[in-house]
Design an enzyme around this catalytic site. Structure first.
Site, PDB file in Angstrom:
ATOM      1  N   ASN A   7       0.853  -1.186   0.000  1.00 40.52           N
ATOM      2  CA  ASN A   7       0.000   0.000   0.000  1.00 40.52           C
ATOM      3  C   ASN A   7       0.890   1.237   0.000  1.00 40.52           C
ATOM      4  O   ASN A   7       2.004   1.207   0.521  1.00 40.52           O
ATOM      5  CB  ASN A   7      -0.881   0.007   1.261  1.00 40.52           C
ATOM      6  N   HIS A  49       0.817   5.203   1.310  1.00 40.94           N
ATOM      7  CA  HIS A  49       0.061   6.053   2.227  1.00 40.94           C
ATOM      8  C   HIS A  49       0.679   7.449   2.231  1.00 40.94           C
ATOM      9  O   HIS A  49       1.905   7.581   2.298  1.00 40.94           O
ATOM     10  CB  HIS A  49       0.091   5.460   3.644  1.00 40.94           C
ATOM     11  N   SER A  64       4.763   6.930   2.287  1.00 42.93           N
ATOM     12  CA  SER A  64       5.341   5.649   2.692  1.00 42.93           C
ATOM     13  C   SER A  64       4.745   4.531   1.846  1.00 42.93           C
ATOM     14  O   SER A  64       3.548   4.543   1.571  1.00 42.93           O
ATOM     15  CB  SER A  64       4.996   5.327   4.158  1.00 42.93           C
ATOM     16  N   ASP A  90      -2.704   0.877   7.897  1.00 47.21           N
ATOM     17  CA  ASP A  90      -1.535   1.737   7.671  1.00 47.21           C
ATOM     18  C   ASP A  90      -0.398   1.483   8.666  1.00 47.21           C
ATOM     19  O   ASP A  90       0.345   2.413   9.017  1.00 47.21           O
ATOM     20  CB  ASP A  90      -1.947   3.227   7.731  1.00 47.21           C
TER      21      ASP A  90
HETATM   22  C1  GRF Z   1      -2.979   8.670  -2.785  1.00 47.60           C
HETATM   23  O1  GRF Z   1      -2.621   9.851  -2.137  1.00 47.60           O
HETATM   24  C2  GRF Z   1      -2.741   7.473  -1.903  1.00 47.60           C
HETATM   25  O2  GRF Z   1      -1.643   7.620  -1.076  1.00 47.60           O
HETATM   26  C3  GRF Z   1      -3.999   7.468  -1.075  1.00 47.60           C
HETATM   27  O3  GRF Z   1      -5.019   7.796  -1.974  1.00 47.60           O
HETATM   28  C4  GRF Z   1      -4.478   8.584  -3.030  1.00 47.60           C
HETATM   29  C5  GRF Z   1      -4.806   7.907  -4.312  1.00 47.60           C
HETATM   30  O4  GRF Z   1      -4.479   8.668  -5.423  1.00 47.60           O
HETATM   31  N1  GRF Z   1      -4.166   6.197  -0.396  1.00 47.60           N
HETATM   32  P1  GRF Z   1      -4.536   8.054  -6.891  1.00 47.60           P
HETATM   33  O5  GRF Z   1      -5.909   7.406  -7.048  1.00 47.60           O
HETATM   34  O6  GRF Z   1      -3.439   7.062  -7.019  1.00 47.60           O
HETATM   35  O7  GRF Z   1      -4.379   9.232  -7.791  1.00 47.60           O
END
Ligand code: GRF
Length: 221
Positions: free
Chosen positions: A109, A111, A138, A147
């Site tokens: 993932n 984050h 991260s 997370d």
């Molecule tokens: C990103 O900021 C990711 O870290 C978070 O959601 C957002 C997704 O953006 N979990 P995208 O759909 O990849 O543009």
């Protein structure tokens, strides 16, 4: 043999795009995105996948009465594509321990914070509220706790006095786009793995590649 990625999304899809670009350029070598799955039918990421000729599926969480039933349906769809790694790229659902366990060590993932600071939502607002000087992104292995899985790579971004949520989010997103492909290349290349609940390196990267991204500091006092 070509490695297979299944990417889970819920929205915009910019991380999906950066991973696709990295597969095409060879930054993530010998790897193919074999399916993109969204829990939201209107996710822009699905349209991006279709344009790229990648199977784009929806498993709508509203069609399932419980989290466990949704996760079971999602797992079935994912496993039909036999992925080596499952990539959460803006996938906005909490996952059940059974689902997480099934993909242990092969689900990542991204984050938008320097974990363990600011898990959950609204990370940029929290960073501004707390007045931290450094924020960032991260990439971590997914574990049952939200997370909180072992970290593979982080990028730090300086918080500037003039920042608002939008400007900070944009710089953090840019960092995400650079570190997520790197983490995937390391995992798929066997340089990093999850073992005994920790990130284990076979060939540790140079510290310089676990970078800090900062605008240059003003030289005057
Ligand atoms: C990103 O900021 C990711 O870290 C978070 O959601 C957002 C997704 O953006 N979990 P995208 O759909 O990849 O543009």
């Amino acid at each position: 043999m070509t490695k297979r990625l299944v990417i889970l999304v819920s929205g915009r899809g910019s991380n999906l795009q950066s991973i696709l670009a990295a597969c095409h350029s060879g930054q993530i070598p010998d790897t193919q995105v074999v399916a993109v799955i969204s829990n939201r039918p209107a996710a822009r990421a699905l349209a991006l996948a279709m344009t790229a000729g990648i199977p784009a599926l929806t498993v709508d969480h509203r069609d399932y009465g419980t989290r466990a039933n949704f996760d079971a349906a999602l797992q079935k769809q994912i496993d039909d594509y036999a992925p080596d790694v499952v990539v959460l790229a803006g996938f906005m659902r909490q996952l059940t321990p059974a689902f997480v366990q099934h993909y242990e060590g092969r689900m990542l993932n991204v984050h938008p914070s320097l974990l363990p600071a600011f898990p959950g939502l609204h990370t940029h607002a929290q960073a501004l509220e707390q007045g931290v000087c450094w924020h960032g992104a991260s990439v971590h292995f997914v574990t049952a706790e939200l997370d909180a899985g072992p970290i593979i790579i982080q990028a730090a971004v300086a918080v500037l006095p003039a920042d608002d949520e939008q400007s900070l989010a944009a710089r953090v997103l840019d960092a995400e786009h650079r570190i997520y492909p790197q983490a995937l290349a390391w995992l798929l290349g066997g340089r990093v793995a999850l073992a005994a609940g920790r990130t284990q390196w076979r060939e540790p990267p140079q510290t310089a590649t676990r970078e800090a991204i900062a605008p240059s500091l003003e030289s005057s006092p």
